[in-house]
Design an enzyme around this catalytic site. Sequence first.
Site, PDB file in Angstrom:
ATOM      1  N   ASP A  73      -0.101  81.310   3.112  1.00 47.85           N
ATOM      2  CA  ASP A  73      -0.174  81.724   4.512  1.00 47.85           C
ATOM      3  C   ASP A  73      -0.794  83.111   4.516  1.00 47.85           C
ATOM      4  OD1 ASP A  73       0.192  82.544   7.094  1.00 47.85           O
ATOM      5  OD2 ASP A  73       2.367  82.257   7.126  1.00 47.85           O
ATOM      6  N   TYR A  89       2.103  84.995   0.270  1.00 48.94           N
ATOM      7  CA  TYR A  89       2.459  85.078   1.683  1.00 48.94           C
ATOM      8  C   TYR A  89       2.066  86.454   2.185  1.00 48.94           C
ATOM      9  CZ  TYR A  89       5.473  85.263   5.857  1.00 48.94           C
ATOM     10  OH  TYR A  89       5.956  85.404   7.143  1.00 48.94           O
ATOM     11  N   HIS A 144       4.366  75.419  10.330  1.00 43.39           N
ATOM     12  CA  HIS A 144       3.094  75.270   9.626  1.00 43.39           C
ATOM     13  C   HIS A 144       2.930  73.836   9.148  1.00 43.39           C
ATOM     14  CE1 HIS A 144       2.016  79.638   8.921  1.00 43.39           C
ATOM     15  NE2 HIS A 144       3.278  79.735   9.282  1.00 43.39           N
TER      16      HIS A 144
END
EC number: 3.1.11.2
Length: 267
Positions: free
Chosen positions: A152, A113, A256
């Site tokens: 992400d 992330y 998302h």
Amino acid sequence: MFKLTSLNLNGIRSASTKGVEAWIEATAPDCICVQEIKAQAADMTGRFELLAGLRGHFHYAEKKGYSGVGVYSRHEPSDVVVGFGSHEFDAEGRYVEARFDTPSRKLSIISAYFPSGSSGELRQTAKFRFLAEMHAHLMRMKGEREFILCGDINIAHQQIDLKNWRSNQKNSGFTPEEREWMTKLLNKTEPTGGLVDVYRLLQPDTTDTCYTWWSNRGQAYANNVGWRLDYHLATPATAALARTENIYKDVKFSDHAPVTIGYDMKL
């Protein structure tokens, strides 16, 4: 076929109330890499250690209710690496690596992330420090083992990766510096490049259908004003095994969408 999904949950407890476990059970990935679990070990024990029959391995942030990543797998890893050796960023719970090594192959599945810089200049500067450290780490790994990093990334690489690219060129996630970082990472001719954006390998030209994140402001989701922020980044030999791709949008588990790639390999 090895089915690998990446999904920013924006809170594992929140995503659970929206049906993510039933979806995982129905789609049956071999591994799912999750980001922003926003939980600590005590929250996960006995509740989210298993998700639809997959066992999880996690990197928690020191700060409660913040960040956190995990790799859920049907297969037991040969080793798990928590953090990527960053003095500054490992406290934020941004990296967990499950290794599936055999005598003939070294393979890692990574959930990562990347920081957002949208809150201001200080955080954007921190994001650039993270990118520099992560690039060096991935290039070291590339010389040692095959891997797929799912996560992400908080960067839209090209104009086709977001709806309103013209008005976002000075905004975090689409700055020239961030896009250049991605270009260098993916450039086969660079000595410190050569990773593969697996979705773009399979779908080089899609735009409106490629988005994986939508702002909660206004009617961004309804109007498909999105960004492609979620990636599979792989070493070339492993990327070449990619056969299928899917961005699932029928049910919204978070801000998302899950990105699933099918690879012609077995763990």
